[in-house]
Design a protein around this motif. Sequence first.
Motif, PDB file in Angstrom:
ATOM      1  N   MET B   1       5.407  -0.867  -1.100  1.00 34.82           N
ATOM      2  CA  MET B   1       4.110  -1.504  -1.265  1.00 34.82           C
ATOM      3  C   MET B   1       4.090  -2.854  -0.557  1.00 34.82           C
ATOM      4  N   ARG B   2       2.981  -3.084   0.156  1.00 35.31           N
ATOM      5  CA  ARG B   2       2.929  -4.283   0.992  1.00 35.31           C
ATOM      6  C   ARG B   2       2.946  -5.559   0.156  1.00 35.31           C
ATOM      7  N   ILE B   3       2.187  -5.530  -0.971  1.00 33.29           N
ATOM      8  CA  ILE B   3       2.123  -6.740  -1.795  1.00 33.29           C
ATOM      9  C   ILE B   3       3.521  -7.083  -2.305  1.00 33.29           C
ATOM     10  N   ALA B   4       4.249  -6.041  -2.738  1.00 30.74           N
ATOM     11  CA  ALA B   4       5.596  -6.268  -3.255  1.00 30.74           C
ATOM     12  C   ALA B   4       6.488  -6.870  -2.178  1.00 30.74           C
ATOM     13  N   ALA B   5       6.343  -6.377  -0.947  1.00 26.58           N
ATOM     14  CA  ALA B   5       7.149  -6.910   0.157  1.00 26.58           C
ATOM     15  C   ALA B   5       6.847  -8.388   0.376  1.00 26.58           C
ATOM     16  N   LEU B   6       5.556  -8.707   0.279  1.00 26.47           N
ATOM     17  CA  LEU B   6       5.115 -10.091   0.482  1.00 26.47           C
ATOM     18  C   LEU B   6       5.668 -11.000  -0.620  1.00 26.47           C
ATOM     19  N   VAL B   7       5.569 -10.509  -1.865  1.00 27.81           N
ATOM     20  CA  VAL B   7       6.061 -11.288  -3.009  1.00 27.81           C
ATOM     21  C   VAL B   7       7.559 -11.534  -2.853  1.00 27.81           C
ATOM     22  N   LYS B   8       8.279 -10.469  -2.496  1.00 22.81           N
ATOM     23  CA  LYS B   8       9.730 -10.567  -2.356  1.00 22.81           C
ATOM     24  C   LYS B   8      10.078 -11.604  -1.278  1.00 22.81           C
ATOM     25  N   ARG B   9       9.351 -11.538  -0.178  1.00 20.55           N
ATOM     26  CA  ARG B   9       9.645 -12.444   0.925  1.00 20.55           C
ATOM     27  C   ARG B   9       9.379 -13.905   0.547  1.00 20.55           C
ATOM     28  N   ILE B  10       8.246 -14.144  -0.124  1.00 16.51           N
ATOM     29  CA  ILE B  10       7.910 -15.530  -0.493  1.00 16.51           C
ATOM     30  C   ILE B  10       8.948 -16.091  -1.459  1.00 16.51           C
ATOM     31  N   ALA B 172       1.887 -24.109  -3.273  1.00 18.29           N
ATOM     32  CA  ALA B 172       1.247 -22.888  -2.777  1.00 18.29           C
ATOM     33  C   ALA B 172       0.454 -23.190  -1.511  1.00 18.29           C
ATOM     34  N   GLY B 173      -0.247 -24.326  -1.513  1.00 18.70           N
ATOM     35  CA  GLY B 173      -1.041 -24.697  -0.342  1.00 18.70           C
ATOM     36  C   GLY B 173      -0.167 -24.868   0.881  1.00 18.70           C
ATOM     37  N   ILE B 174       0.943 -25.583   0.712  1.00 17.57           N
ATOM     38  CA  ILE B 174       1.823 -25.829   1.849  1.00 17.57           C
ATOM     39  C   ILE B 174       2.511 -24.531   2.267  1.00 17.57           C
ATOM     40  N   GLY B 175       2.771 -23.650   1.290  1.00 20.11           N
ATOM     41  CA  GLY B 175       3.374 -22.356   1.621  1.00 20.11           C
ATOM     42  C   GLY B 175       2.521 -21.574   2.599  1.00 20.11           C
ATOM     43  N   LEU B 176       1.240 -21.451   2.304  1.00 22.80           N
ATOM     44  CA  LEU B 176       0.365 -20.690   3.202  1.00 22.80           C
ATOM     45  C   LEU B 176       0.122 -21.462   4.494  1.00 22.80           C
ATOM     46  N   LEU B 177       0.091 -22.793   4.369  1.00 20.65           N
ATOM     47  CA  LEU B 177      -0.108 -23.615   5.561  1.00 20.65           C
ATOM     48  C   LEU B 177       1.017 -23.384   6.567  1.00 20.65           C
ATOM     49  N   ASN B 178       2.256 -23.353   6.070  1.00 23.19           N
ATOM     50  CA  ASN B 178       3.404 -23.090   6.935  1.00 23.19           C
ATOM     51  C   ASN B 178       3.260 -21.752   7.614  1.00 23.19           C
ATOM     52  N   ARG B 195      -6.513  -8.160   4.020  1.00 25.55           N
ATOM     53  CA  ARG B 195      -6.597  -9.567   3.639  1.00 25.55           C
ATOM     54  C   ARG B 195      -6.360  -9.722   2.144  1.00 25.55           C
ATOM     55  N   GLY B 196      -6.915  -8.792   1.382  1.00 26.64           N
ATOM     56  CA  GLY B 196      -6.738  -8.840  -0.071  1.00 26.64           C
ATOM     57  C   GLY B 196      -5.272  -8.745  -0.461  1.00 26.64           C
ATOM     58  N   GLU B 197      -4.505  -7.985   0.310  1.00 26.78           N
ATOM     59  CA  GLU B 197      -3.079  -7.844   0.003  1.00 26.78           C
ATOM     60  C   GLU B 197      -2.344  -9.151   0.236  1.00 26.78           C
ATOM     61  N   ILE B 198      -2.764  -9.881   1.264  1.00 26.34           N
ATOM     62  CA  ILE B 198      -2.118 -11.176   1.525  1.00 26.34           C
ATOM     63  C   ILE B 198      -2.408 -12.146   0.383  1.00 26.34           C
ATOM     64  N   VAL B 199      -3.701 -12.244   0.006  1.00 24.50           N
ATOM     65  CA  VAL B 199      -4.073 -13.157  -1.083  1.00 24.50           C
ATOM     66  C   VAL B 199      -3.357 -12.745  -2.373  1.00 24.50           C
ATOM     67  N   GLY B 201      -0.547 -11.064  -2.717  1.00 25.30           N
ATOM     68  CA  GLY B 201       0.880 -11.354  -2.595  1.00 25.30           C
ATOM     69  C   GLY B 201       1.162 -12.810  -2.899  1.00 25.30           C
ATOM     70  N   TYR B 202       0.337 -13.671  -2.324  1.00 28.15           N
ATOM     71  CA  TYR B 202       0.525 -15.103  -2.567  1.00 28.15           C
ATOM     72  C   TYR B 202       0.283 -15.454  -4.024  1.00 28.15           C
ATOM     73  N   MET B 203      -0.792 -14.902  -4.597  1.00 22.46           N
ATOM     74  CA  MET B 203      -1.111 -15.203  -5.994  1.00 22.46           C
ATOM     75  C   MET B 203       0.032 -14.762  -6.903  1.00 22.46           C
ATOM     76  N   ILE B 204       0.560 -13.574  -6.651  1.00 28.59           N
ATOM     77  CA  ILE B 204       1.605 -13.050  -7.547  1.00 28.59           C
ATOM     78  C   ILE B 204       2.897 -13.854  -7.391  1.00 28.59           C
ATOM     79  N   ALA B 205       3.314 -14.089  -6.138  1.00 32.16           N
ATOM     80  CA  ALA B 205       4.589 -14.785  -5.920  1.00 32.16           C
ATOM     81  C   ALA B 205       4.548 -16.193  -6.518  1.00 32.16           C
TER      82      ALA B 205
END
Lengths: 243, 348
Positions: B1-10, B172-178, B195-199, B201-205
């Motif tokens: 799952m893409r969201i899970a991958a994003l969460v794991k990476r963050i 969180a702001g600086i995380g996405l900014l980077n 786009r929803g998956e990115i948001v 992922g960020y929200m969950i992580a």
Amino acid sequence: MGEKKAIQIQQVSKSFGKKIVLNQLNYDILEGQIYGFIGPSGSGKTTLIKMLVGMDVPDHGAVVLLGEKMPNLPILQKIGYMAQSDALYTALTGKENLEFFASIFRLTKAERLERISYAAALVNLSDDLNKKVSTYSGGMKRRLSLAIAILQNPQIIILDEPTVGIDPALRVSIWNELLRLKKEEGKTIIVTTHVMDEAEHCDEIAMLRNGQFIATGSPDQLKVKYGVSNLNDVFIQAGGKLS
Amino acid sequence: MRIAALVKRILLQIRRDKRTLALLFVAPIIVLTLMNLVFNGDPVEPELGIYSGNEQLVEKLVESDIIVHPYEDVIDLKTYIVEDDLDGFLQVDGINTMLTLQNDDPTIAKNLEMKVKQVLQQQFASAPMQQAISQPIIETDYVYGDSETVLFDTFSPILVGFFVFFFVFLIAGIGLLNERTTGTLERLLATPIKRGEIVSGYMIAYGLLAVIQTVIIVLFAVNVLDIVLVGSMWHVILINIVLALVALSLGILLSTFASSEFQMVQFIPLIIVPQVFFSGIFSIEGMAGWLQVLAKFMPLYYAADALKGVMYKGGGLGDISSDLYILLGFTIVFIILNMFTLKKYRKL
């Protein structure tokens, strides 16, 4: 080699403010060929590439990939893209970067292992996969970006200046691999470059200047057309006629 | 799952960044501890000058921890107060008393005023002859400021919420900014990720990090610092998690309008500091009408209201539910705006 059109650029125009970046471009890209976009900085190469991967939309006209008008999400699964600047997670290792993108492309676990080891071997990074990207040299980062671009076994590979900062020996091996991908797997490959001897490897060349194609055709066709012996002169001749 | 991958990476990225981890988990604890020490220092014994008070009164004042200095005259009492660094001066004239407070430190002034009034009340009550007059007359005057000067010694619940909001917003702001400045967001958007998956992922992580942070801060504040908690600790954690979601979605949203970390930091005086003014540390009821309206747009206002409700007044879920709904409303609005701002990078 199929004669099907992989990409159609139809009447594409784009301007940022008053500056016209792309001016009514028309171009068809056939499947299973290597295309080279050549042009000086600011000629609109990167803007065109961004439209091909759906990150930018034309003001007028359309970009059609594999029969679908861009932007289109499912088509992105079939495109491998390498941006001009390395977009990598430097806090992670090379392997973690590859694994992340593999999951984003929804590869299965078996595919993931296989594709990661294939892509890493191709760009000669197998021994450095467990190092953090922040410790990589410029060339290594470029190679990792390339590995990510071919990771999900895409049909179309779009590479924005892929060989900048890569040493000559590795450059040769990367080009050999691109030629093999074309021949054996029938991939469509689009490369932008400044280096004219790289352009010799391409089946078709499109020279871009001031948002227009000033010359298109195979390297040999172009040389004959302008009566010169190398592509550098073609570029100078074609550019001279324009101005 | 893409969201899970994003969460794991963050989470992996944050784990490698020891300084950010420390900022998230250790910094709030240090600041809270410091605040606690500052506000719970030993009470200062106030110094009071007195003119024509009887011995019994002086004795009573000394008993209630006031250092009393008798004066022979009151020709220029404000000069006495300033030059002798008295906290107050009491003039007694029959049953009328006049208290002048230096009021350079409102906490000490209020404390002294309260003590003097108590002593005078007692004095009065023990003198049966004068019961005909119902109340002793005490006039109060101030050298600096006036009786409107507020003191904010009881805002620890708000502080807990503030830290959660502040640190989650920034990180969180600086995380996405980077992700945007290094070009990886663009690279990511050249994949079929939505786009929803990115948001999400960020929200969950960052949401997970915020939960851990909240639990640590609340447990520390209640168990180690003994901050008042009448209601349930779970409700406090719940409020802070909802507040963290607001901070997260707002931080990610505003990072779109910053082109560097420095510009992200510039949002602190613009976005964070005004929230503090409206969080209830200063009385909102006393503000001008339009300011009160403005307060209603500040997420921290609702969080502070809910936190005070639980921690001070011992309110339950029913008392804070409307605050929580409004906070969730903020989150939803910010998430939707986030989806729109990502369109800047990919139209789909």
